[in-house]
Write an enzyme that holds these catalytic residues in place. Structure first.
Site, short mmCIF file in Angstrom:
data_model
loop_
_atom_site.label_atom_id
_atom_site.label_comp_id
_atom_site.label_asym_id
_atom_site.label_seq_id
_atom_site.Cartn_x
_atom_site.Cartn_y
_atom_site.Cartn_z
N SER A 155 0.85 -1.19 0.00
CA SER A 155 0.00 0.00 0.00
C SER A 155 0.88 1.24 0.00
O SER A 155 2.03 1.20 0.48
CB SER A 155 -0.88 0.01 1.24
OG SER A 155 -1.55 1.25 1.40
N TYR A 212 -1.20 -1.05 10.43
CA TYR A 212 -1.44 -1.31 9.02
C TYR A 212 -0.28 -0.82 8.17
O TYR A 212 0.30 -1.56 7.37
CB TYR A 212 -2.75 -0.66 8.56
CG TYR A 212 -3.06 -0.93 7.11
CD1 TYR A 212 -3.68 -2.11 6.73
CD2 TYR A 212 -2.69 -0.02 6.12
CE1 TYR A 212 -3.93 -2.39 5.40
CE2 TYR A 212 -2.95 -0.28 4.78
CZ TYR A 212 -3.58 -1.47 4.43
OH TYR A 212 -3.81 -1.73 3.09
#
Length: 249
Positions: free
Chosen positions: A135, A145
């Site tokens: 990401s 994350y």
């Protein structure tokens, strides 16, 4: 006919990879937790593209699920797409530790173990490719994350360097905000994200496959996000964190 195994294959980027690779005449092995959705997706792909599709229900947050997929990869695949992932509702340090550990298992341990399971066959055949979906968050600081996705990027580049074979490509794919089920499943409010930052999953996959063919080790789809990452690398970490907090995860 080449074979591709895709994790998290029933929605979003994983489903887009399945469509693209089926159109490219790959046989598919689809991995996800929901067997019904897997079967439905497989039936649609067979009907539309006329390719072989195998379903492999597995929860990559468990050792049993990981072992099932590892076993299938040892049978040989030409392309592995490590796409499975999720976001937690809430913010660090208020997320339950068991949820954080599960994220690390799916985002990091699964990527490590499945890559290691796929590489011997690729090495023996002297060809193959692995795409690890990370990401843009990997280049910024936003809880577990982004930390887990930063690991995926570093691992992919490190693995590619260690394998050192141009016929075996390992690439980290780093998309920005993509219209998928991701935010809804994590109960995240995405209303603060500017509309121009949203990408389509099919566009992300198209750029990923182009970058993979070019031998790139990190793919950041779309010029907007290439610019964001480039600027992010130049500004101080504290300023990065402030921007990340304003825009969202």
């Amino acid at each position: 006919m080449p074979t591709a195994l895709i994790t998290g294959a029933t929605a979003g980027i994983g489903a887009a990879f399945a469509r693209r690779l089926a159109a490219d005449a790959y046989s598919l092995v689809l991995v996800a937790r929901d067997e019904l959705r897997l079967t439905q997706a497989a039936d649609q792909l067979k009907l539309r593209y006329g390719v072989n599709v195998e379903v492999l229900p597995a929860d990559l947050g468990t050792d049993e699920g990981l072992a099932k997929v590892e076993s299938r990869l040892r049978g040989g695949v030409d392309l592995l797409v490590n796409n499975a992932g999720f976001g937690n509702a809430g913010r660090f340090p208020h997320v339950p530790v068991e949820d954080e550990v599960r994220m690390l298992k799916v985002h990091c341990e699964a990527v490590l173990r499945l890559t290691l399971a796929a590489l011997p066959g690729m090495t023996e055949r002297d060809r193959g490719a692995i795409v690890n979906v990370a990401s843009v968050a990997a280049f910024f600081t936003r809880g577990t994350y982004s930390a887990s996705k930063a690991w995926v990027v570093n691992f992919s580049e490190s693995a590619a360097n260690e394998v050192a074979n141009p016929r075996i490509r390992i690439m980290a794919l780093c998309p920005g905000f993509v219209r998928t089920e991701f935010h809804r499943r994590a109960s995240m409010d995405d209303s603060s994200i500017p509309g121009f930052l949203w990408l389509k999953a099919d566009d992300v996959v198209r750029e990923a496959m182009r970058d993979l063919a070019l031998g790139r080790r990190v793919s950041v789809p779309d010029l907007r996000y290439k610019a964001i990452v480039a600027v992010g690398r130049l500004v101080p970490r504290r300023l990065q964190a402030m921007v990340s907090q304003r825009i969202g995860r």
